[in-house]
Design a protein around this motif. Structure first.
Motif, PDB file in Angstrom:
ATOM      1  N   SER A 253       0.824  -1.203   0.000  1.00 34.09           N
ATOM      2  CA  SER A 253       0.000   0.000   0.000  1.00 34.09           C
ATOM      3  C   SER A 253       0.862   1.258   0.000  1.00 34.09           C
ATOM      4  CB  SER A 253      -0.923   0.006   1.216  1.00 34.09           C
ATOM      5  OG  SER A 253      -0.174   0.177   2.403  1.00 34.09           O
ATOM      6  N   LEU A 254       2.145   1.119   0.378  1.00 30.51           N
ATOM      7  CA  LEU A 254       3.035   2.275   0.381  1.00 30.51           C
ATOM      8  C   LEU A 254       3.375   2.744  -1.030  1.00 30.51           C
ATOM      9  CD1 LEU A 254       5.343   1.080   3.274  1.00 30.51           C
ATOM     10  CD2 LEU A 254       3.681   2.929   3.367  1.00 30.51           C
ATOM     11  N   LEU A 255       3.021   1.956  -2.044  1.00 35.27           N
ATOM     12  CA  LEU A 255       3.176   2.412  -3.430  1.00 35.27           C
ATOM     13  C   LEU A 255       2.036   3.323  -3.866  1.00 35.27           C
ATOM     14  CD1 LEU A 255       4.452  -0.675  -5.472  1.00 35.27           C
ATOM     15  CD2 LEU A 255       5.570   1.535  -5.218  1.00 35.27           C
ATOM     16  N   VAL A 256       0.932   3.309  -3.126  1.00 35.43           N
ATOM     17  CA  VAL A 256      -0.234   4.110  -3.521  1.00 35.43           C
ATOM     18  C   VAL A 256       0.114   5.591  -3.667  1.00 35.43           C
ATOM     19  CG1 VAL A 256      -2.553   4.855  -2.844  1.00 35.43           C
ATOM     20  CG2 VAL A 256      -1.886   2.454  -2.602  1.00 35.43           C
ATOM     21  N   PRO A 257       0.861   6.202  -2.715  1.00 35.64           N
ATOM     22  CA  PRO A 257       1.166   7.618  -2.904  1.00 35.64           C
ATOM     23  C   PRO A 257       2.033   7.918  -4.110  1.00 35.64           C
ATOM     24  CG  PRO A 257       2.319   6.741  -0.985  1.00 35.64           C
ATOM     25  CD  PRO A 257       1.312   5.724  -1.388  1.00 35.64           C
ATOM     26  N   VAL A 258       2.828   6.955  -4.555  1.00 32.12           N
ATOM     27  CA  VAL A 258       3.611   7.177  -5.772  1.00 32.12           C
ATOM     28  C   VAL A 258       2.663   7.397  -6.949  1.00 32.12           C
ATOM     29  CG1 VAL A 258       5.320   6.194  -7.334  1.00 32.12           C
ATOM     30  CG2 VAL A 258       5.531   5.804  -4.857  1.00 32.12           C
ATOM     31  N   PHE A 259       1.655   6.503  -7.075  1.00 32.64           N
ATOM     32  CA  PHE A 259       0.653   6.670  -8.131  1.00 32.64           C
ATOM     33  C   PHE A 259      -0.252   7.863  -7.848  1.00 32.64           C
ATOM     34  CE2 PHE A 259       1.685   2.105  -8.474  1.00 32.64           C
ATOM     35  CZ  PHE A 259       1.937   2.024  -9.828  1.00 32.64           C
ATOM     36  N   GLY A 260      -0.610   8.068  -6.581  1.00 29.32           N
ATOM     37  CA  GLY A 260      -1.501   9.167  -6.226  1.00 29.32           C
ATOM     38  C   GLY A 260      -0.882  10.512  -6.480  1.00 29.32           C
ATOM     39  N   MET A 261       0.359  10.716  -6.054  1.00 32.46           N
ATOM     40  CA  MET A 261       1.052  11.981  -6.286  1.00 32.46           C
ATOM     41  C   MET A 261       1.225  12.251  -7.770  1.00 32.46           C
ATOM     42  SD  MET A 261       2.172  13.661  -3.486  1.00 32.46           S
ATOM     43  CE  MET A 261       2.503  13.404  -1.746  1.00 32.46           C
ATOM     44  N   ALA A 262       1.598  11.220  -8.511  1.00 34.07           N
ATOM     45  CA  ALA A 262       1.828  11.407  -9.947  1.00 34.07           C
ATOM     46  C   ALA A 262       0.533  11.753 -10.674  1.00 34.07           C
ATOM     47  CB  ALA A 262       2.454  10.145 -10.543  1.00 34.07           C
ATOM     48  N   SER A 263      -0.556  11.050 -10.358  1.00 34.45           N
ATOM     49  CA  SER A 263      -1.809  11.283 -11.077  1.00 34.45           C
ATOM     50  C   SER A 263      -2.435  12.623 -10.714  1.00 34.45           C
ATOM     51  CB  SER A 263      -2.800  10.142 -10.808  1.00 34.45           C
ATOM     52  OG  SER A 263      -3.079  10.019  -9.430  1.00 34.45           O
ATOM     53  N   THR A 264      -2.381  13.012  -9.427  1.00 36.24           N
ATOM     54  CA  THR A 264      -2.953  14.310  -9.055  1.00 36.24           C
ATOM     55  C   THR A 264      -2.101  15.459  -9.582  1.00 36.24           C
ATOM     56  OG1 THR A 264      -1.857  14.177  -6.885  1.00 36.24           O
ATOM     57  CG2 THR A 264      -4.150  13.445  -7.014  1.00 36.24           C
ATOM     58  N   VAL A 276       9.502  15.424  -2.569  1.00 39.06           N
ATOM     59  CA  VAL A 276       8.496  14.401  -2.855  1.00 39.06           C
ATOM     60  C   VAL A 276       9.098  13.275  -3.682  1.00 39.06           C
ATOM     61  CG1 VAL A 276       6.337  13.953  -4.071  1.00 39.06           C
ATOM     62  CG2 VAL A 276       6.571  16.004  -2.665  1.00 39.06           C
ATOM     63  N   ILE A 277       9.862  13.646  -4.699  1.00 34.73           N
ATOM     64  CA  ILE A 277      10.473  12.632  -5.566  1.00 34.73           C
ATOM     65  C   ILE A 277      11.475  11.794  -4.784  1.00 34.73           C
ATOM     66  CG2 ILE A 277      11.927  12.296  -7.592  1.00 34.73           C
ATOM     67  CD1 ILE A 277      10.630  14.841  -8.754  1.00 34.73           C
ATOM     68  N   ALA A 278      12.291  12.459  -3.931  1.00 34.33           N
ATOM     69  CA  ALA A 278      13.259  11.716  -3.113  1.00 34.33           C
ATOM     70  C   ALA A 278      12.536  10.764  -2.168  1.00 34.33           C
ATOM     71  CB  ALA A 278      14.128  12.696  -2.329  1.00 34.33           C
ATOM     72  N   GLY A 279      11.460  11.254  -1.544  1.00 30.25           N
ATOM     73  CA  GLY A 279      10.699  10.400  -0.647  1.00 30.25           C
ATOM     74  C   GLY A 279      10.098   9.208  -1.346  1.00 30.25           C
ATOM     75  N   ALA A 280       9.626   9.407  -2.574  1.00 32.29           N
ATOM     76  CA  ALA A 280       9.044   8.300  -3.335  1.00 32.29           C
ATOM     77  C   ALA A 280      10.066   7.202  -3.580  1.00 32.29           C
ATOM     78  CB  ALA A 280       8.489   8.817  -4.660  1.00 32.29           C
ATOM     79  N   ALA A 285      12.411   1.831  -2.036  1.00 31.10           N
ATOM     80  CA  ALA A 285      13.510   1.068  -1.463  1.00 31.10           C
ATOM     81  C   ALA A 285      13.043   0.272  -0.245  1.00 31.10           C
ATOM     82  CB  ALA A 285      14.653   2.006  -1.079  1.00 31.10           C
ATOM     83  N   GLY A 286      12.243   0.912   0.602  1.00 34.38           N
ATOM     84  CA  GLY A 286      11.733   0.211   1.772  1.00 34.38           C
ATOM     85  C   GLY A 286      10.817  -0.929   1.404  1.00 34.38           C
ATOM     86  N   LEU A 287       9.967  -0.707   0.398  1.00 34.32           N
ATOM     87  CA  LEU A 287       9.076  -1.766  -0.057  1.00 34.32           C
ATOM     88  C   LEU A 287       9.870  -2.953  -0.583  1.00 34.32           C
ATOM     89  CD1 LEU A 287       6.231  -2.771  -0.710  1.00 34.32           C
ATOM     90  CD2 LEU A 287       6.391  -1.559  -2.896  1.00 34.32           C
ATOM     91  N   ALA A 288      10.907  -2.660  -1.382  1.00 34.71           N
ATOM     92  CA  ALA A 288      11.736  -3.746  -1.921  1.00 34.71           C
ATOM     93  C   ALA A 288      12.387  -4.542  -0.791  1.00 34.71           C
ATOM     94  CB  ALA A 288      12.807  -3.166  -2.843  1.00 34.71           C
ATOM     95  N   LEU A 289      12.852  -3.842   0.257  1.00 37.09           N
ATOM     96  CA  LEU A 289      13.465  -4.525   1.391  1.00 37.09           C
ATOM     97  C   LEU A 289      12.461  -5.402   2.129  1.00 37.09           C
ATOM     98  CD1 LEU A 289      15.932  -4.886   3.269  1.00 37.09           C
ATOM     99  CD2 LEU A 289      15.130  -2.868   4.529  1.00 37.09           C
ATOM    100  N   ALA A 290      11.218  -4.909   2.256  1.00 43.04           N
ATOM    101  CA  ALA A 290      10.210  -5.634   3.022  1.00 43.04           C
ATOM    102  C   ALA A 290       9.691  -6.874   2.317  1.00 43.04           C
ATOM    103  CB  ALA A 290       9.026  -4.707   3.342  1.00 43.04           C
ATOM    104  N   VAL A 291       9.654  -6.851   0.982  1.00 37.62           N
ATOM    105  CA  VAL A 291       8.974  -7.945   0.279  1.00 37.62           C
ATOM    106  C   VAL A 291       9.920  -8.909  -0.435  1.00 37.62           C
ATOM    107  CG1 VAL A 291       6.936  -6.505  -0.054  1.00 37.62           C
ATOM    108  CG2 VAL A 291       8.652  -6.634  -1.880  1.00 37.62           C
ATOM    109  N   THR A 292      11.217  -8.593  -0.510  1.00 40.34           N
ATOM    110  CA  THR A 292      12.132  -9.532  -1.146  1.00 40.34           C
ATOM    111  C   THR A 292      12.668 -10.493  -0.105  1.00 40.34           C
ATOM    112  OG1 THR A 292      13.927  -7.926  -0.863  1.00 40.34           O
ATOM    113  CG2 THR A 292      12.820  -7.994  -3.005  1.00 40.34           C
ATOM    114  N   PRO A 293      12.936 -11.741  -0.513  1.00 42.93           N
ATOM    115  CA  PRO A 293      13.387 -12.729   0.457  1.00 42.93           C
ATOM    116  C   PRO A 293      14.800 -12.426   0.947  1.00 42.93           C
ATOM    117  CG  PRO A 293      13.483 -13.644  -1.755  1.00 42.93           C
ATOM    118  CD  PRO A 293      12.800 -12.307  -1.868  1.00 42.93           C
TER     119      PRO A 293
END
Length: 297
Positions: A253-264, A276-280, A285-293
């Motif tokens: 769900s942390l990817l939602v603001p990437v799409f939300g910020m870009a679309s708005t 904003v871009i740096a934060g995205a 990076a955090g998502l990749a760390l959380a979901v990769t084995p």
């Protein structure tokens, strides 16, 4: 020779990874529909319309899933009335839609924490670190955009995130079931409370105008929110949560603001500054760390 215990899940299968990305895109773009809709219709009425369309006429053809009524009612009230009622009000009252798409993602931490405390789901250290890194990206974007957001709507979005995480627990407790049916039937319990609140708190003339003089922003947006974001998005989300630990699913769900910020930014001109871009990128990076084995031992 002794049998080895099955390993805990460390990542989603490729097909389900693609579904998680699709959900994030649908939810991110939905903030465009929300902002356009609340500019022309009272927010609680618009939320009621969204969930009315999500449940009718589908409920006439889709059987009720074999889950407890408490889970259907709890999910419908938490997601429909709590999460989206507050979110629509916040955006109407001045919360930038792109920033709202970011702040509400604090639900990922609430979901993992509540699932750990109340449901006993184990959370791996790597997933905790990944979520914290991603939330650091959320904070970077928040500080970059924070001056644009008034306090009361900001707090309303945080409260909406808490309701979202509570709703997630009901879908987790429902287990492996017909999740399309779960979303359709749980949506049944949102429109009437929302409509009652709308009639109590919102301008009746504006409600009549939205009904008697329909516009694409209101009715087209409500249809997209009902079928794209709710039926498809939340149906797939609940399905993923029923098959995998919350700590593995929630970070997407942390990817939602990437799409939300870009679309708005594209539709409404809500600018994306360097922060904003740096934060995205930190979120990614955090998502990749959380979901990769991690490394197997």
């Amino acid at each position: 020779m002794t049998a080895r215990a099955p390993r805990a899940e460390t990542t989603l299968p490729p097909g389900e990874l693609a579904l998680a990305l699709l959900i994030a895109a649908l939810w991110g773009v939905s903030f465009v529909a929300i902002k356009a809709g609340v500019a022309q219709a009272p927010p609680l009425f618009l939320t009621a319309l969204r969930f009315a369309l999500a449940t009718f006429p589908a409920i006439l053809f889709i059987p009720r899933p074999k889950v407890r009524w408490a889970d259907l009612i709890g999910y419908g009230l938490c997601i429909g009335v709590g999460q989206f009622g507050l979110l629509f009000l916040a955006i109407r009252d001045g919360m930038p839609a792109g920033l709202a798409s970011l702040v509400i993602q604090t639900q990922a931490i609430f979901t993992m924490a509540l699932a750990h405390i109340l449901l006993g789901q184990k959370t791996r250290p790597r997933q905790v670190v990944g979520a914290l890194v991603a939330l650091t990206g959320v904070a970077i974007i928040g500080f970059s955009r924070g001056a644009a957001a008034p306090v009361a709507p900001f707090l309303a979005v945080l409260a909406a995130a808490v309701f979202w995480s509570a709703g997630n627990l009901f879908s987790i407790r429902a287990g492996r079931t017909n999740m399309l049916g779960f979303i359709v039937w749980s949506s049944l319990f949102a429109p009437l409370p929302l409509l009652a609140l709308s009639l109590l708190l919102e301008d009746h003339g504006a409600i009549l105008t939205a009904v008697l003089h329909p516009t694409f922003a209101v009715w087209g947006g409500a249809a997209f929110l009902a079928y794209g974001a709710t039926t498809v998005g939340f149906g797939l989300w609940s399905w993923l949560l029923s098959r995998h630990p919350a700590a593995l699913v929630a970070p997407f769900s942390l990817l939602v603001p990437v799409f939300g910020m870009a679309s708005t930014a594209l539709v409404f001109g809500e600018t994306l500054g360097p922060g904003v871009i740096a934060g995205a990128f930190v979120v990614l990076a955090g998502l990749a760390l959380a979901v990769t084995p991690g490394r197997r031992t």
